[in-house]
Structures are given as structure tokens and as C-alpha cells.
Design a protein around this motif. Sequence first.
Motif: not given
Length: 437
Positions: A271-277, A289-304, A337-341
Motif C-alpha cells: 500500500n506504499s509507493n514512497k521509498g520505491e526504487f 549494503w543494500l542489494a536492490i533486486q526490484s523496485p520493492r525488494d532489497a537485501l540488506i547486510g551484513s552482520t559480523w 532513511p526510507a528503508i525503515r518504512k
Amino acid sequence: MAATSHLNSKLNFSQIHHRYLHPIRAHRRNHTNSLRPAKYAVLGAGFAGLSVAWHLLKMTPKGSSVCVDVIDEIGIGGGASGSSGGLLHPYSPKARVLWRGGECWNECMKLLDIAERTQTANCVSDGPIVWRRGILRPSMTLKNTEILKQNAQNCLRSCNIEILDSDSVSSIIPGLSMPFNCALRIPSAVNIHPKRYLQALFLACQNLAMEDGKEIHLLQKSFDYLREFAGEYDSVIICLGANVDMLPELSGKLPLRTCRGVIAHMRLPANSNKGEFKADSPSILSEAWLAIQSPRDALIGSTWEWNSRNYSSKVSDEESSIALENVLLPKASAVYPAIRKWEFVRASAGLRAMPPLTVHGSLPLLGSVNGALGSEDGSGCRYWVIAGLGSRGLLYHGLVGKLMAQAVVSSDESIIPSELVSWKDENMWFSKHITTV
């Protein structure tokens, strides 16, 4: 057993995996039998293992009697390789020129091309293997700004780097944090889907074996000792990542540290378009890092998590919550910052084997490890290892797999660059670790 047949119908990779799973042979062939094929066991079906398997098939003469068994208890990409973020670039965040960065990049690009062409030719697709959108690295500190500028000056000819200001970046990824008005853009960098890539590369190995009259098998089986393979194989190539320490013959004998990394899959709410890639948005490289896989899907990593002994790719609710709230979201939101949404979908993890730091950087460990098995067993089997690819496994795997295959086929360790085998001398490896198991 005949080489595998070509696939004409459209199948997904899980069907291919089931269709081409072969049981291990119960019999052993006599070494004096002139018809006996050259037999290689590759332990591990991750980046290093499948690179070695491909190059073993490629380097042996067409029509020669060759059999490669890829042995992995979990299956293709079941370890740290399959759980990686997939960001690929010959770039050092510390402005150090990477060891053979151009060669590593070119060999990796060749394997990616082979995997993509195989996926297309066999009408097999669960989605794209590679996203070619580049990578952005914004500067978050004054010191980092100077390092980024040095990187731009020292970049490889095969991997151009551009310096961008805030205005230029905002047109590419609106809302990206730019406190120092400086970011690097690496247009040729790519983001891959690790499991799709590895599955397609194994299928390419099967096709190559069929064309050249050779054999390759995927064997899902467990094993306890390296000596189990004596008499069955001419060479055993160990590509087990952090799991190499679980082999009694090598446990505690390689200069490696383990590091567990957790990755979070995030999705923008429906229901949101704000923050879409944008469709062509590059991935983002920063403290997280943010690995963008689609305008609405991303991976973020990594812990150590250093010195972890947790080998599982599964992540508990508690572990994922701690990783997300304490590490991943704070670091990722500092640059975007938009990743928090976005909503958390799931987490995965991998245990990386990290090599020691050398004058050339953190390099993989390659070489013969027959010394670890003590006296010769009389079978003529030779044991080799690739370990410590660390967080650069994707970049290194093409070249180190090629170098290892050359050494194995020729039975000549001197083919491997000295800086990749120097760990044995520096750690007095043979004198310390001759043992009888």
C-alpha cells in the motif's frame, strides 16, 4: 554411467536438482585398468567448488575419460555462498589495489556469462541471475571521502569509477543520504542471485560433460574423513568454506577465522509507493549494503559475528530481530532513511571462513594438503584445498577455481601463485600438522 542428457523442456532448478542426483558408486575400479576414468571429487557445491568443477571439465581434453563428483550434503548453494548478498565489484573500500583484481573480475564475468547463456538455452528460469545496475557508494565521513577519491584515481581499466555530487545522486536514488556531497558510482558492478547462478553453472557443467563425453554428478551425501575417498578418486579438492574445520584431518590446522553474517530480505509494503526504487536503481554500498533486486525488494547486510560456530543458514526469530534492530536497520537507514518504512520478510545467514591479512591483502588459501594425512595411503589419491575466500568469495572464485584445476590436472602445486600457498610456510604448516588420523 553416461553423461547427462540435454534438457529440452522448460524446468525449474529444483526439478533439475532432483532429476540429476546420482547415488555414489559402491564399487572401486582398479588403478591398473587402462579404461578407468580420471576421477575427481570436489567437496562443496558453492562458488569455489563449482568453479573448480567447471574448469576441471574444461581443461581436460575433449573425449578423455573424466568423471567429476561434486559432493555436498546440503546441495547446490546450501552454505555461505548461497546466502551471500551477491554484490560483485573489483573495488577496495580501503583504496588498496586488490590482488589480481582485473583477472578476478574477468574470470568471474566469464562464468556469469556461461551461467546466463545456459539458463537461456535450456529454457530454465526462476528469475534473473544478474542485475546490471551498478553500485553507488556514498561518503559518510571526511576520511571516507578521501579514500573514495583515491579509489576513483586507482580504479581498474575494466571497472570504471565515477565521482558524483548530491544533485547527480538524487536523480539516481532520491533520498540517499549525502552528508559530504560525494559518492562513487561503479556502473559495471553487478548484483547476482547466488543460488540461481550456482544452479545454472552446475547445469552448464552437465552440458559441457555431455558435449565432451565426460561425466559430472551431484552427490548429496555426508562423510566423516578425507580417507573415505582414497582408492576411489585420483584427487579430492576440498571447497567446504568454514566447514573445512569439521574434517578431523584439517580441524584447527588452517589459519582461518569464522565470521557469521546475517542478511535481511526487505519489501516495500503493497500500500506504499514512497521509498520505491527505480527499475534501474543501483545497489548501495556503505557500512551496510543494500542489494536492490526490484523496485520493492532489497537485501540488506551484513552482520559480523566473529568466531561463531553456528553453521546453519537458518536464522531464529531472536537472532534475526537482534541483527535487524541493532545492526542492519541502523546502518542501512543512515545511508537510505526510507528503508525503515519497508517490511521485514525473512533472514538468512552464512558462516564465512576469513583468511589472515597479508601484504597482498586477505587472500584465499590454496594448495596440496597431503601432509595433513601423514604417511601416504598407497592409493595415489591427492588432496587439495581452497579455503578462506571470505567476503570476496564471489570475486575470487573464478580465478582461484581455474588455478586449482590447472594444478590438479597437472599434479603441480607450483602453478598456484606463491602468495596463495605461502600460508603453509609462514605457519610451518607441514612440520606442525603431520598427523595420523
